[in-house]
Scaffold this active site. Structure first.
Site, PDB file in Angstrom:
ATOM      1  N   ASP A 142     -13.822   7.607   7.178  1.00 51.63           N
ATOM      2  CA  ASP A 142     -14.167   8.155   8.499  1.00 51.63           C
ATOM      3  C   ASP A 142     -14.705   9.560   8.334  1.00 51.63           C
ATOM      4  OD1 ASP A 142     -13.487   6.015  10.206  1.00 51.63           O
ATOM      5  OD2 ASP A 142     -11.364   6.439   9.832  1.00 51.63           O
TER       6      ASP A 142
ATOM      7  N   THR B  74      -4.057   4.744  -1.359  1.00 51.35           N
ATOM      8  CA  THR B  74      -5.108   5.244  -0.459  1.00 51.35           C
ATOM      9  C   THR B  74      -5.815   6.464  -1.064  1.00 51.35           C
ATOM     10  OG1 THR B  74      -3.657   6.703   0.768  1.00 51.35           O
ATOM     11  CG2 THR B  74      -3.840   4.439   1.575  1.00 51.35           C
ATOM     12  N   TYR B  75      -6.961   6.787  -0.455  1.00 56.10           N
ATOM     13  CA  TYR B  75      -7.820   7.867  -0.939  1.00 56.10           C
ATOM     14  C   TYR B  75      -8.079   8.823   0.213  1.00 56.10           C
ATOM     15  CZ  TYR B  75     -11.837   9.832  -3.509  1.00 56.10           C
ATOM     16  OH  TYR B  75     -12.702  10.651  -4.182  1.00 56.10           O
TER      17      TYR B  75
ATOM     18  N   ARG C  26     -15.904   2.724   3.602  1.00 57.96           N
ATOM     19  CA  ARG C  26     -16.790   3.775   4.107  1.00 57.96           C
ATOM     20  C   ARG C  26     -16.007   5.062   4.295  1.00 57.96           C
ATOM     21  NH1 ARG C  26     -18.743   3.837  10.240  1.00 57.96           N
ATOM     22  NH2 ARG C  26     -16.625   4.652  10.413  1.00 57.96           N
TER      23      ARG C  26
ATOM     24  N   GLU D  31       0.858  -1.194   0.000  1.00 59.46           N
ATOM     25  CA  GLU D  31       0.000   0.000   0.000  1.00 59.46           C
ATOM     26  C   GLU D  31       0.890   1.239   0.000  1.00 59.46           C
ATOM     27  OE1 GLU D  31      -3.517   0.600   2.781  1.00 59.46           O
ATOM     28  OE2 GLU D  31      -2.231   2.250   3.435  1.00 59.46           O
TER      29      GLU D  31
ATOM     30  N   HIS E  66      -8.084   2.915  -3.664  1.00 63.87           N
ATOM     31  CA  HIS E  66      -9.016   2.977  -2.539  1.00 63.87           C
ATOM     32  C   HIS E  66     -10.070   4.037  -2.887  1.00 63.87           C
ATOM     33  CE1 HIS E  66      -5.938   1.390   0.668  1.00 63.87           C
ATOM     34  NE2 HIS E  66      -5.696   0.882  -0.529  1.00 63.87           N
TER      35      HIS E  66
ATOM     36  N   GLN F 237      -7.013  -4.745   8.538  1.00 63.18           N
ATOM     37  CA  GLN F 237      -6.380  -3.703   9.333  1.00 63.18           C
ATOM     38  C   GLN F 237      -5.078  -4.259   9.915  1.00 63.18           C
ATOM     39  OE1 GLN F 237      -5.567  -0.790  10.050  1.00 63.18           O
ATOM     40  NE2 GLN F 237      -7.603  -0.043  10.659  1.00 63.18           N
TER      41      GLN F 237
ATOM     42  N   TYR G  22     -11.365  -6.258   9.869  1.00 68.84           N
ATOM     43  CA  TYR G  22     -10.773  -5.832  11.139  1.00 68.84           C
ATOM     44  C   TYR G  22     -10.599  -7.015  12.081  1.00 68.84           C
ATOM     45  CZ  TYR G  22     -11.942  -1.477   8.996  1.00 68.84           C
ATOM     46  OH  TYR G  22     -12.005  -0.449   8.094  1.00 68.84           O
TER      47      TYR G  22
ATOM     48  N   ALA H  65     -19.641   0.720   3.626  1.00 71.69           N
ATOM     49  CA  ALA H  65     -18.914   0.283   2.429  1.00 71.69           C
ATOM     50  C   ALA H  65     -19.790  -0.643   1.580  1.00 71.69           C
ATOM     51  CB  ALA H  65     -17.634  -0.425   2.849  1.00 71.69           C
TER      52      ALA H  65
HETATM   53  P1  FAD Z   1     -17.760  -0.443   6.855  1.00 66.96           P
HETATM   54  O1  FAD Z   1     -17.565  -1.736   6.190  1.00 66.96           O
HETATM   55  O2  FAD Z   1     -18.937   0.383   6.449  1.00 66.96           O
HETATM   56  O3  FAD Z   1     -17.820  -0.720   8.430  1.00 66.96           O
HETATM   57  C1  FAD Z   1     -17.815   0.371   9.359  1.00 66.96           C
HETATM   58  C2  FAD Z   1     -18.640  -0.017  10.583  1.00 66.96           C
HETATM   59  O4  FAD Z   1     -20.014  -0.196  10.203  1.00 66.96           O
HETATM   60  C3  FAD Z   1     -18.221  -1.344  11.224  1.00 66.96           C
HETATM   61  O5  FAD Z   1     -18.423  -1.216  12.615  1.00 66.96           O
HETATM   62  C4  FAD Z   1     -19.187  -2.360  10.634  1.00 66.96           C
HETATM   63  O6  FAD Z   1     -19.404  -3.472  11.507  1.00 66.96           O
HETATM   64  C5  FAD Z   1     -20.443  -1.520  10.462  1.00 66.96           C
HETATM   65  N1  FAD Z   1     -21.218  -1.955   9.279  1.00 66.96           N
HETATM   66  C6  FAD Z   1     -20.724  -2.295   8.068  1.00 66.96           C
HETATM   67  N2  FAD Z   1     -21.701  -2.597   7.205  1.00 66.96           N
HETATM   68  C7  FAD Z   1     -22.864  -2.442   7.901  1.00 66.96           C
HETATM   69  C8  FAD Z   1     -24.226  -2.581   7.558  1.00 66.96           C
HETATM   70  N3  FAD Z   1     -24.574  -2.935   6.314  1.00 66.96           N
HETATM   71  N4  FAD Z   1     -25.169  -2.321   8.514  1.00 66.96           N
HETATM   72  C9  FAD Z   1     -24.801  -1.935   9.768  1.00 66.96           C
HETATM   73  N5  FAD Z   1     -23.517  -1.782  10.146  1.00 66.96           N
HETATM   74  C10 FAD Z   1     -22.560  -2.016   9.215  1.00 66.96           C
HETATM   75  N6  FAD Z   1      -9.667   5.330   5.094  1.00 66.96           N
HETATM   76  C11 FAD Z   1      -9.516   6.360   4.213  1.00 66.96           C
HETATM   77  O7  FAD Z   1     -10.022   7.456   4.444  1.00 66.96           O
HETATM   78  N7  FAD Z   1      -8.808   6.185   3.033  1.00 66.96           N
HETATM   79  C12 FAD Z   1      -8.239   5.002   2.710  1.00 66.96           C
HETATM   80  O8  FAD Z   1      -7.609   4.885   1.649  1.00 66.96           O
HETATM   81  C13 FAD Z   1      -8.366   3.908   3.625  1.00 66.96           C
HETATM   82  N8  FAD Z   1      -7.827   2.689   3.344  1.00 66.96           N
HETATM   83  C14 FAD Z   1      -8.011   1.640   4.216  1.00 66.96           C
HETATM   84  C15 FAD Z   1      -7.491   0.388   3.892  1.00 66.96           C
HETATM   85  C16 FAD Z   1      -7.641  -0.707   4.749  1.00 66.96           C
HETATM   86  C17 FAD Z   1      -7.075  -2.058   4.376  1.00 66.96           C
HETATM   87  C18 FAD Z   1      -8.339  -0.522   5.987  1.00 66.96           C
HETATM   88  C19 FAD Z   1      -8.496  -1.683   6.946  1.00 66.96           C
HETATM   89  C20 FAD Z   1      -8.869   0.724   6.312  1.00 66.96           C
HETATM   90  C21 FAD Z   1      -8.726   1.805   5.442  1.00 66.96           C
HETATM   91  N9  FAD Z   1      -9.264   3.072   5.720  1.00 66.96           N
HETATM   92  C22 FAD Z   1      -9.111   4.107   4.835  1.00 66.96           C
HETATM   93  C23 FAD Z   1      -9.976   3.307   6.995  1.00 66.96           C
HETATM   94  C24 FAD Z   1     -11.505   3.063   6.860  1.00 66.96           C
HETATM   95  O9  FAD Z   1     -12.071   4.032   6.012  1.00 66.96           O
HETATM   96  C25 FAD Z   1     -12.109   3.146   8.261  1.00 66.96           C
HETATM   97  O10 FAD Z   1     -11.658   2.073   9.046  1.00 66.96           O
HETATM   98  C26 FAD Z   1     -13.616   3.283   8.330  1.00 66.96           C
HETATM   99  O11 FAD Z   1     -13.952   3.653   9.675  1.00 66.96           O
HETATM  100  C27 FAD Z   1     -14.391   2.007   8.033  1.00 66.96           C
HETATM  101  O12 FAD Z   1     -14.367   1.705   6.715  1.00 66.96           O
HETATM  102  P2  FAD Z   1     -15.011   0.326   6.182  1.00 66.96           P
HETATM  103  O13 FAD Z   1     -14.994   0.382   4.720  1.00 66.96           O
HETATM  104  O14 FAD Z   1     -14.410  -0.842   6.842  1.00 66.96           O
HETATM  105  O15 FAD Z   1     -16.518   0.526   6.732  1.00 66.96           O
END
Ligand code: FAD
Length: 288
Positions: A110, A48-49, A108, A17, A78, A177, A146, A124
């Site tokens: 933050d 990353t984005y 998703r 990455e 991303h 993660q 995670y 997401a």
């Molecule tokens: P989600 O999958 O939406 O999950 C977030 C929370 O919502 C979790 O608690 C999950 O259990 C819950 N959830 C998920 N789906 C549902 C549903 N359908 N109904 C109810 N609850 C639900 N951030 C950036 O800004 N830019 C990046 O480039 C970036 N790259 C990353 C790369 C990796 C490998 C990782 C692990 C993280 C990265 N992040 C990045 C951080 C990420 O954006 C955050 O961790 C964010 O808080 C969660 O993103 P997610 O896509 O996992 O969210």
């Protein structure tokens, strides 16, 4: 090539990455990094984005496109959604497709202080559904996972059930993660498999080279720190070279164990540091 296809080969995937240069740094700095990372020949590199989802910043697309076209390495861009409208996401998808990028790590993102969320995407999984419904394009889609549960989740079971929704929506591959205790990762993968999550799960490994960096990361993602890790950090925190070497050795140990246990892939958070990536790769390249 879609990333999921890489995992059909009889080998463990080793990927990297990188992030776009920080504000005020010219985009060229990332190309110097990529010139060096290219020599290691990773299976793919993800970019990353920015969390704010600003359309004005096209750097992720530009870099992911260059990795594929100029460096001849598969790439993934991303893409976050919580701070974007559907119209804005559509525009990013168009740019990615026009620039030959085939893979998206759908996230998703933050909430950003002072940027009100756009409310069109909550998770997401909704972004993945949206990408799949956009019939003009055919992207390979990955998602994040995670091993210690996402900080927003009440417990790991809830988080894994939500992860299953993400895979059911169309995520074909997951990247984890960072974590510092491999047992935590193995336990998570076992539970994910029991929950019916059968896509490849790559282990995210971050080599720690200074104490401040890890304290910041851990406060953001909540990764637990095993005793041998905290001992290492406190022993070498004031000796930068020793800290770097110990961090590299720790990451190498994690990778050797992961590959021995048959992990699908290892995703190295390079922190745009080719020296560290090279040292690690030299130690483990024959394992992949
Ligand atoms: P989600 O999958 O939406 O999950 C977030 C929370 O919502 C979790 O608690 C999950 O259990 C819950 N959830 C998920 N789906 C549902 C549903 N359908 N109904 C109810 N609850 C639900 N951030 C950036 O800004 N830019 C990046 O480039 C970036 N790259 C990353 C790369 C990796 C490998 C990782 C692990 C993280 C990265 N992040 C990045 C951080 C990420 O954006 C955050 O961790 C964010 O808080 C969660 O993103 P997610 O896509 O996992 O969210």
């Amino acid at each position: 090539m879609k990333l999921a296809e890489l995992f059909n080969q009889e080998k463990t995937i080793f990927s990297f990455e990188v992030f776009p240069p920080k504000r005020n740094n010219p985009i060229e700095t990332i190309y110097q990094t990529l010139d060096e990372l290219q020599e290691i020949k990773p299976d793919f590199i993800s970019v990353t984005y920015g969390a704010s989802g600003s359309l004005a910043d096209n750097s992720t697309c530009e870099i992911a496109s260059a990795i594929k076209q100029k460096y001849g390495i598969e790439s993934a861009a991303h893409l976050t959604c919580v701070n974007s409208t559907k119209e804005e996401v559509s525009e990013v998808l168009r740019r990615l497709a026009d620039n030959g990028v085939e893979n998206i790590l759908a996230l998703r993102g933050d909430l950003v202080p002072d940027v009100p969320p756009k409310k069109e995407f909550k998770h997401a999984s909704e972004l993945i559904t949206f990408i799949k419904e956009t019939k003009d394009y055919d992207f390979g889609i990955s998602g994040a996972c995670y091993p210690e549960g996402h900080l927003d989740s009440r417990n790991q079971v809830e988080d894994i059930l939500n992860l299953k929704k993400k895979v059911d929506a169309g995520a074909q591959h997951l990247i984890s993660q960072l974590f510092f205790d491999n047992e935590v990762f193995y336990d998570f993968v076992d539970k994910a498999r029991i929950a019916g999550i059968n896509v490849p799960i790559e282990a995210g490994i971050m080599p720690v080279t200074n104490k401040k960096q890890i304290e910041r990361m851990v406060s953001l993602c909540g990764a637990s720190l095993p005793r041998k890790f905290t001992k290492m950090m406190s022993r070498y925190e004031n000796k930068p070279e020793a800290m770097r070497d110990a961090g590299i050795a720790y990451a190498v140990n994690q990778i050797v164990d992961l590959v021995s246990q048959g992990v699908d892939g290892v995703h190295l958070y390079t922190m745009n540091n080719p020296y560290v990536a090279k040292r690690i790769s030299e130690s483990v390249k024959s394992l992949f």
